[in-house]
Design a protein around this motif. Structure first.
Motif, mmCIF file in Angstrom:
data_model
loop_
_atom_site.group_PDB
_atom_site.id
_atom_site.type_symbol
_atom_site.label_atom_id
_atom_site.label_comp_id
_atom_site.label_asym_id
_atom_site.label_seq_id
_atom_site.Cartn_x
_atom_site.Cartn_y
_atom_site.Cartn_z
ATOM 1 N N GLN A 58 26.081 38.912 14.460
ATOM 2 C CA GLN A 58 25.929 40.342 14.165
ATOM 3 C C GLN A 58 24.486 40.800 14.409
ATOM 4 O OE1 GLN A 58 27.887 41.582 10.619
ATOM 5 N NE2 GLN A 58 27.146 43.693 10.709
ATOM 6 N N SER A 116 31.386 43.071 7.407
ATOM 7 C CA SER A 116 31.931 42.099 8.355
ATOM 8 C C SER A 116 33.290 42.506 8.935
ATOM 9 C CB SER A 116 32.043 40.725 7.684
ATOM 10 O OG SER A 116 32.525 39.766 8.584
ATOM 11 N N PRO A 117 34.260 43.000 8.135
ATOM 12 C CA PRO A 117 35.547 43.407 8.713
ATOM 13 C C PRO A 117 35.386 44.556 9.726
ATOM 14 C CG PRO A 117 35.748 43.131 6.338
ATOM 15 C CD PRO A 117 34.295 43.081 6.650
ATOM 16 N N PHE A 119 32.688 45.229 11.486
ATOM 17 C CA PHE A 119 31.997 44.693 12.661
ATOM 18 C C PHE A 119 32.980 43.986 13.587
ATOM 19 C CE2 PHE A 119 29.903 40.991 14.639
ATOM 20 C CZ PHE A 119 28.998 41.647 15.451
ATOM 21 N N ILE A 120 33.860 43.184 13.000
ATOM 22 C CA ILE A 120 34.869 42.473 13.797
ATOM 23 C C ILE A 120 35.828 43.466 14.446
ATOM 24 C CG2 ILE A 120 36.814 40.868 13.664
ATOM 25 C CD1 ILE A 120 35.295 39.414 11.426
ATOM 26 N N ALA A 121 36.209 44.502 13.710
ATOM 27 C CA ALA A 121 37.112 45.512 14.260
ATOM 28 C C ALA A 121 36.475 46.265 15.414
ATOM 29 C CB ALA A 121 37.515 46.491 13.152
ATOM 30 N N PHE A 124 35.485 42.799 18.247
ATOM 31 C CA PHE A 124 36.309 41.636 18.555
ATOM 32 C C PHE A 124 37.793 41.837 18.315
ATOM 33 C CE2 PHE A 124 32.094 40.061 17.262
ATOM 34 C CZ PHE A 124 31.714 39.452 18.456
ATOM 35 N N SER A 125 38.190 42.989 17.839
ATOM 36 C CA SER A 125 39.610 43.219 17.563
ATOM 37 C C SER A 125 40.209 44.123 18.636
ATOM 38 C CB SER A 125 39.781 43.862 16.181
ATOM 39 O OG SER A 125 41.136 44.196 15.959
ATOM 40 N N SER A 129 40.233 50.153 14.818
ATOM 41 C CA SER A 129 40.171 50.555 13.415
ATOM 42 C C SER A 129 40.439 52.049 13.300
ATOM 43 C CB SER A 129 38.794 50.205 12.829
ATOM 44 O OG SER A 129 38.649 50.732 11.538
#
Length: 381
Positions: A58, A116-117, A119-121, A124-125, A129
């Protein structure tokens, strides 16, 4: 693990070069060059961080906007320090190159402080979102990419134009361009553009073109090449006009008269200086000095450098580079016809410091190579 190997290689080359920099002679180009290497080294650490220190991912991604927007001005400053007619110094006007950095910094901070959720969304998702903040941040990141692409195009065009102008100036001061032409820097500039386009293709198409070798590994290979070329050439590169600045008034090819319109030289003065210059070639063989410069020639004829430059431009219609190399080629043509010496020996005897520069100049002045000239009957020359 090939990505890690390539990233480690790029980082090692950049890091080793940075360690060697303090051992070099002081130069105004040193700090901008170190800034370029720092940016390239940091950008190349991605695969290492993803593989071994994922808790820094991150932070790494949040630093990317700053690093990319810092790379462009650092290249500009380094180039400016190499081509400056006098010793390059930092001026307040150069702060304008950092105008995008506050935006990049705020974007980086927003990314770094994402939960963190989220950031991933964002990165990397594939599902994305529904959060409005994430959509705004995604749009800001996309805008940053577009702005950087536009700025990159502007910087590349300006760098290439500035290099062309610089090479014209070299011909007013030096009889050879070896170690000064910065062709390698132009090559790196074009390679950066190619790597940028290549990266966008990889980002947009992901692994769809992997069957023809277009992948993230290709991006890293390009980074390694850029870092290697920068380090191999930049480590020993000195500013072109470091010891021989151009005269105060140097005419360009487009405006030879306007550049000297305030000169006190009359037509008879120009003719007299032209005669002395020709004597320096015919009698004193000044052109046989491989390191001959405008300042040296001016000292031989006991005239200021700007007067010699004006005479070459207005009276003889040439540049210092072409004037000296034309005389060298005339001697070389005679030796090619009258002797059996090798082309390299002739090149060195007539004042050229390399076979390649001799071939280039010979082709420029005669339209043929030295070997072709030697084989051509005199009646056809």
């Amino acid at each position: 693990m090939s990505e890690v190997f390539l990233a480690t290689l790029a980082l090692a080359v950049a890091g080793f070069t940075l360690l060697l920099m303090p051992l070099q002679m002081p130069s105004p180009s040193k700090r901008p060059f170190m800034l370029v290497l720092f940016c390239l080294g940091m950008l190349s650490t991605g695969p290492i961080i993803f593989a071994f220190v994922p808790w820094l991912i991150q932070l790494y991604i949040s630093l990317l906007p700053l690093l990319f927007f810092l790379l462009l001005p650092s290249l500009w400053f380094y180039h400016a320090s190499l081509i400056s007619e006098h010793q390059w110094r930092w001026t307040s006007a150069l702060w304008a190159h950092f105008l995008p950095l506050p935006f990049a910094g705020m974007l980086g901070c927003a990314i770094f402080f994402l939960p963190s959720p989220s950031f991933i969304a964002l990165f990397f998702s594939e599902q994305g979102s529904d959060e409005r903040y994430i959509h705004l941040l995604s749009g800001a990141f996309f805008a940053a990419v577009l702005i950087w692409c536009v700025l990159s195009c502007i910087y590349v065009v300006m760098l290439l134009k500035r290099t062309v102008k610089y090479r014209r100036q070299l011909k007013n001061v030096f009889s050879n361009e070896q170690g000064k032409s910065l062709r390698w820097f132009s090559g790196v500039t074009l390679l950066v553009v190619f790597s940028w386009v290549y990266s966008l293709i990889v980002l947009a198409l992901e692994d769809r073109l992997k069957f023809i070798g277009v992948s993230e590994n290709g991006v890293l290979v390009l980074v390694v090449i850029i870092v290697w070329v920068m380090c191999a050439n930049g480590l020993g590169q000195r500013p072109g006009f470091e010891n021989n600045p151009p005269p105060a008034t140097v005419a360009t090819e487009q405006q030879p008269k306007k550049a000297y319109e305030r000169s006190a030289l009359t037509d008879s003065d120009l003719a007299a200086i032209a005669e002395k210059l020709n004597q320096a070639i015919t009698s004193e063989k000044a052109h046989l000095d491989p390191d001959l410069t405008l300042a040296k020639l001016a000292a031989m004829v006991h005239k200021p450098s700007q007067y010699v430059s004006q005479t070459l431009s207005q009276q003889l219609g040439t540049t210092f580079f072409d004037f000296i190399n034309g005389a060298r080629i005339d001697d070389a043509k005679q030796m090619l016809v009258d002797t059996d010496e090798s082309v390299l020996d002739i090149a060195l005897t007539t004042g050229f410091n390399s076979r390649s520069s001799f071939y280039k100049a010979f082709k420029q002045f005669t339209g043929v190579t030295p070997s072709q000239y030697r084989k051509t009957p005199v009646t056809q020359l």
